[in-house]
Design a protein around this motif. Structure first.
Motif, PDB file in Angstrom:
ATOM      1  N   SER A   2      -3.161  -4.133  -9.113  1.00  0.00           N
ATOM      2  CA  SER A   2      -3.490  -3.613 -10.434  1.00  0.00           C
ATOM      3  C   SER A   2      -4.338  -2.354 -10.283  1.00  0.00           C
ATOM      4  O   SER A   2      -4.909  -2.102  -9.228  1.00  0.00           O
ATOM      5  N   THR A   3      -4.363  -1.563 -11.338  1.00  0.00           N
ATOM      6  CA  THR A   3      -5.205  -0.368 -11.365  1.00  0.00           C
ATOM      7  C   THR A   3      -6.051  -0.403 -12.630  1.00  0.00           C
ATOM      8  O   THR A   3      -5.616  -0.886 -13.669  1.00  0.00           O
ATOM      9  N   LYS A   4      -7.269   0.105 -12.505  1.00  0.00           N
ATOM     10  CA  LYS A   4      -8.163   0.256 -13.654  1.00  0.00           C
ATOM     11  C   LYS A   4      -8.624   1.699 -13.666  1.00  0.00           C
ATOM     12  O   LYS A   4      -9.013   2.247 -12.635  1.00  0.00           O
ATOM     13  N   LYS A   5      -8.608   2.314 -14.850  1.00  0.00           N
ATOM     14  CA  LYS A   5      -8.984   3.722 -14.995  1.00  0.00           C
ATOM     15  C   LYS A   5     -10.273   3.837 -15.790  1.00  0.00           C
ATOM     16  O   LYS A   5     -10.441   3.184 -16.803  1.00  0.00           O
ATOM     17  N   SER A  21      -4.343  -8.325  -5.064  1.00  0.00           N
ATOM     18  CA  SER A  21      -4.771  -9.720  -5.192  1.00  0.00           C
ATOM     19  C   SER A  21      -4.663 -10.418  -3.839  1.00  0.00           C
ATOM     20  O   SER A  21      -3.911  -9.989  -2.950  1.00  0.00           O
ATOM     21  N   ALA A  22      -5.401 -11.503  -3.695  1.00  0.00           N
ATOM     22  CA  ALA A  22      -5.337 -12.284  -2.458  1.00  0.00           C
ATOM     23  C   ALA A  22      -3.925 -12.798  -2.212  1.00  0.00           C
ATOM     24  O   ALA A  22      -3.451 -12.813  -1.073  1.00  0.00           O
ATOM     25  N   GLY A  27      -2.827 -12.895   3.280  1.00  0.00           N
ATOM     26  CA  GLY A  27      -3.650 -13.157   4.457  1.00  0.00           C
ATOM     27  C   GLY A  27      -3.869 -11.968   5.369  1.00  0.00           C
ATOM     28  O   GLY A  27      -4.350 -12.128   6.493  1.00  0.00           O
ATOM     29  N   ALA A  28      -3.534 -10.764   4.927  1.00  0.00           N
ATOM     30  CA  ALA A  28      -3.713  -9.571   5.758  1.00  0.00           C
ATOM     31  C   ALA A  28      -5.190  -9.367   6.088  1.00  0.00           C
ATOM     32  O   ALA A  28      -6.065  -9.682   5.290  1.00  0.00           O
ATOM     33  N   GLY A  51     -10.346 -12.804  -0.399  1.00  0.00           N
ATOM     34  CA  GLY A  51      -9.063 -12.391   0.162  1.00  0.00           C
ATOM     35  C   GLY A  51      -8.395 -11.219  -0.528  1.00  0.00           C
ATOM     36  O   GLY A  51      -7.335 -10.774  -0.102  1.00  0.00           O
ATOM     37  N   HIS A  52      -9.018 -10.676  -1.578  1.00  0.00           N
ATOM     38  CA  HIS A  52      -8.438  -9.510  -2.259  1.00  0.00           C
ATOM     39  C   HIS A  52      -9.042  -8.221  -1.702  1.00  0.00           C
ATOM     40  O   HIS A  52     -10.056  -8.251  -0.999  1.00  0.00           O
TER      41      HIS A  52
END
Length: 108
Positions: A2-5, A21-22, A27-28, A51-52
């Motif tokens: 997602s993006t927030k401006k 998101s996680a 699991g990266a 995890g995010h």
């Protein structure tokens, strides 16, 4: 993702926060944002305990009324996985037969 401006009144920039998101991170251990505004340099994203991942870029709005920046994500866990943002403002072909996500910012 997602993006927030956040449009700033004190500067001709929009602060755009990109978040993976996680669940999407799968699991990266690392994640990077590739963005046209940074000449496609790998922008490291901060990993949180849940995890995010998140990172924030300041995208300029001072030369013209509309800007569109292409971007994509890279998750690195031994291999690279390029993925588009399902919540992007739009999509543009990238010349490799795929598309990049686009974030649009408009001067206020």
């Amino acid at each position: 993702m997602s993006t927030k401006k956040q449009f700033l009144k004190s500067k001709p920039v929009v602060k755009v926060t990109f978040e993976i998101s996680a669940e999407a991170a799968q699991g990266a251990s690392e994640a990077f944002l590739l963005c046209e505004a940074t000449d496609w340099a790998k922008e490291p994203m901060k990993k949180f305990k849940a995890g995010h991942f998140k990172t924030t870029l300041n995208l300029p709005t001072d030369d013209k009324a509309d800007y569109e920046y292409r971007y994509c994500l890279v998750l690195e866990d031994g291999t690279e996985k390029y993925d588009n943002d399902w919540e992007a403002d739009s999509y543009r072909p990238n010349g490799s037969g795929e598309e990049n996500s686009v974030v649009s910012v408009t001067a206020s």
